[in-house]
Design a protein around this motif. Structure first.
Motif, PDB file in Angstrom:
ATOM      1  N   TYR A 166       0.910  -1.200   0.050  1.00 15.78           N
ATOM      2  CA  TYR A 166      -0.058  -0.033   0.111  1.00 15.78           C
ATOM      3  C   TYR A 166       1.018   1.338   0.022  1.00 15.78           C
ATOM      4  N   GLN A 167       1.926   1.320   0.811  1.00 18.96           N
ATOM      5  CA  GLN A 167       2.654   2.321   1.088  1.00 18.96           C
ATOM      6  C   GLN A 167       3.822   2.622  -0.173  1.00 18.96           C
ATOM      7  N   ASN A 168       4.159   1.510  -0.865  1.00 21.56           N
ATOM      8  CA  ASN A 168       4.788   1.595  -2.095  1.00 21.56           C
ATOM      9  C   ASN A 168       4.322   0.824  -3.351  1.00 21.56           C
ATOM     10  N   HIS A 169       2.915   1.199  -3.633  1.00 17.14           N
ATOM     11  CA  HIS A 169       2.232   0.486  -4.433  1.00 17.14           C
ATOM     12  C   HIS A 169       2.668   0.746  -6.113  1.00 17.14           C
ATOM     13  N   ALA A 170       3.389   2.026  -6.157  1.00 15.02           N
ATOM     14  CA  ALA A 170       3.841   2.264  -7.592  1.00 15.02           C
ATOM     15  C   ALA A 170       5.208   1.395  -7.881  1.00 15.02           C
ATOM     16  N   ALA A 171       5.937   0.848  -6.913  1.00 14.61           N
ATOM     17  CA  ALA A 171       6.784   0.145  -7.405  1.00 14.61           C
ATOM     18  C   ALA A 171       7.235  -1.125  -6.690  1.00 14.61           C
ATOM     19  N   ALA A 172       6.133  -1.627  -5.757  1.00 10.97           N
ATOM     20  CA  ALA A 172       6.351  -2.931  -5.016  1.00 10.97           C
ATOM     21  C   ALA A 172       6.644  -4.160  -5.797  1.00 10.97           C
ATOM     22  N   SER A 173       7.678  -4.760  -5.439  1.00  9.48           N
ATOM     23  CA  SER A 173       7.830  -6.060  -6.114  1.00  9.48           C
ATOM     24  C   SER A 173       7.480  -7.176  -5.106  1.00  9.48           C
ATOM     25  N   ILE A 174       6.689  -8.337  -5.791  1.00  5.81           N
ATOM     26  CA  ILE A 174       5.966  -9.251  -4.832  1.00  5.81           C
ATOM     27  C   ILE A 174       7.105 -10.109  -4.493  1.00  5.81           C
ATOM     28  N   ASP A 175       8.157 -10.487  -5.659  1.00  3.39           N
ATOM     29  CA  ASP A 175       9.184 -11.296  -5.286  1.00  3.39           C
ATOM     30  C   ASP A 175      10.217 -10.796  -4.158  1.00  3.39           C
ATOM     31  N   ASN A 176      10.301  -9.519  -4.196  1.00  5.08           N
ATOM     32  CA  ASN A 176      11.366  -8.987  -3.133  1.00  5.08           C
ATOM     33  C   ASN A 176      10.519  -8.686  -1.879  1.00  5.08           C
ATOM     34  N   LEU A 177       9.355  -8.704  -1.857  1.00  9.70           N
ATOM     35  CA  LEU A 177       8.593  -8.695  -0.369  1.00  9.70           C
ATOM     36  C   LEU A 177       8.593 -10.282  -0.063  1.00  9.70           C
ATOM     37  N   ALA A 178       8.551 -11.103  -0.817  1.00 11.04           N
ATOM     38  CA  ALA A 178       8.733 -12.390  -0.315  1.00 11.04           C
ATOM     39  C   ALA A 178      10.199 -12.674   0.376  1.00 11.04           C
ATOM     40  N   LEU A 179      10.984 -12.216  -0.258  1.00 11.62           N
ATOM     41  CA  LEU A 179      12.421 -12.234   0.060  1.00 11.62           C
ATOM     42  C   LEU A 179      12.609 -11.628   1.500  1.00 11.62           C
TER      43      LEU A 179
END
Length: 304
Positions: A166-179
């Motif tokens: 939500y806070q970084n919706h413009a550039a959020a990467s799901i792979d990076n979040l999982a990592l």
């Protein structure tokens, strides 16, 4: 029409963005907005006439106290007189802190407070309707939510992932979040969908659309393309496609109509009335008993 916002008490602020409301003046007819799919949820307590939704050619009257969680289909509200409500705006991904209902059973519907919390919900609705003031109603609602918060648990990893997207919706990467959270992408997706009935990619897209529409409605002078690009879309066509996927038609046509009506997007809370400090000593029409630990569904079921 009168509008008001209330800052929630400190323990609720990670989960509740604000309490707010509208009151019509005299016999004015309020042009209520079309509620677009979004990332949060609202609990409404009506002391005026409840909302009326246009649904499949028929009018559906909402309950006097209800939750709205719009994700995939817009809700068209009828214009009406005698509007009066106090609402709780729950932060993205945080409604599960207060509810023992699966996410898939909550989205794209309206649910009465009595349906969600049974006898305690019935008591809550009655206490709010009998409150002598907005301060009194706010205190009753916040005390109830605090009781629920103390006996409910949620998936904190998913909550943190939701906040990050939500806070970084413009550039959020799901792979990076999982990592970042130390889980496989499939594990993150599974847990995310279990809690919210959405995938992380669906949530990110919805967050982008929501932020674009909010900014364009709060700032009529903003340039559409600039706003679209700033929230992660490649170009205006990319945004138009994402908007149409939500069964919303043309965003520019919707925006033109929405600008002729009031909307539910709120500005900063910096000037909001901080009346929530009175929660502990709120005057009501009767005493509300504290919730016992064995009244908590999450405690009986081991939480979630």
């Amino acid at each position: 029409m009168k509008k008001f916002s209330i800052v929630p008490i400190a323990p609720l602020r990670p989960y509740v963005e604000r309490l707010w409301g509208w009151e019509s003046i005299g016999q004015e007819v309020v042009e209520l907005p079309t509620l677009l799919p979004g990332t949060g949820a609202e609990i409404f307590f009506h002391y005026g006439r409840p909302f009326i939704q246009k649904r499949e050619g028929k009018d559906h009257v909402f309950d006097e106290a209800h939750l709205i969680c719009v994700r995939r289909k817009p809700i068209q509200l009828r214009p009406q007189r005698d509007v009066g409500f106090i609402a709780v705006r729950l932060r993205a991904g945080r409604m599960h802190r207060f509810l023992n209902v699966p996410g898939q059973d909550l989205i794209d519907g309206t649910h009465s407070v009595m349906e969600l919390w049974e006898s305690r919900g019935r008591q809550l609705s009655l206490e709010v309707s009998n409150a002598r003031s907005k301060e009194g109603a706010s205190g009753i609602i916040q005390r109830f939510l605090l009781e629920r918060l103390e006996c409910r648990r949620s998936d904190e990893l998913v909550e943190n992932a939701i906040s990050a997207i939500y806070q970084n919706h413009a550039a959020a990467s799901i792979d990076n979040l999982a990592l970042r959270f130390g889980v496989a992408r499939r594990e993150l997706e599974r847990r995310f969908k279990t809690l919210t009935a959405q995938t992380p990619v669906e949530f990110r897209k919805l967050s982008r659309v929501q932020h674009v529409m909010r900014e364009l409605l709060l700032d009529p002078s903003a340039h559409v393309l600039d706003v679209v690009l700033s929230h992660g879309f490649y170009d205006q066509a990319h945004f138009i496609h994402a908007f149409a996927e939500l069964q919303l038609g043309s965003p520019l046509r919707h925006l033109a109509l929405a600008r002729t009506k009031p909307h539910f997007y709120n500005t900063s809370l910096s000037g909001a009335a901080n009346i929530s400090a009175k929660v502990a000593n709120t005057g009501t029409s009767r005493n509300v008993p504290a919730t016992r630990r064995d009244d908590c569904p999450a405690v009986r079921n081991g939480g979630s």
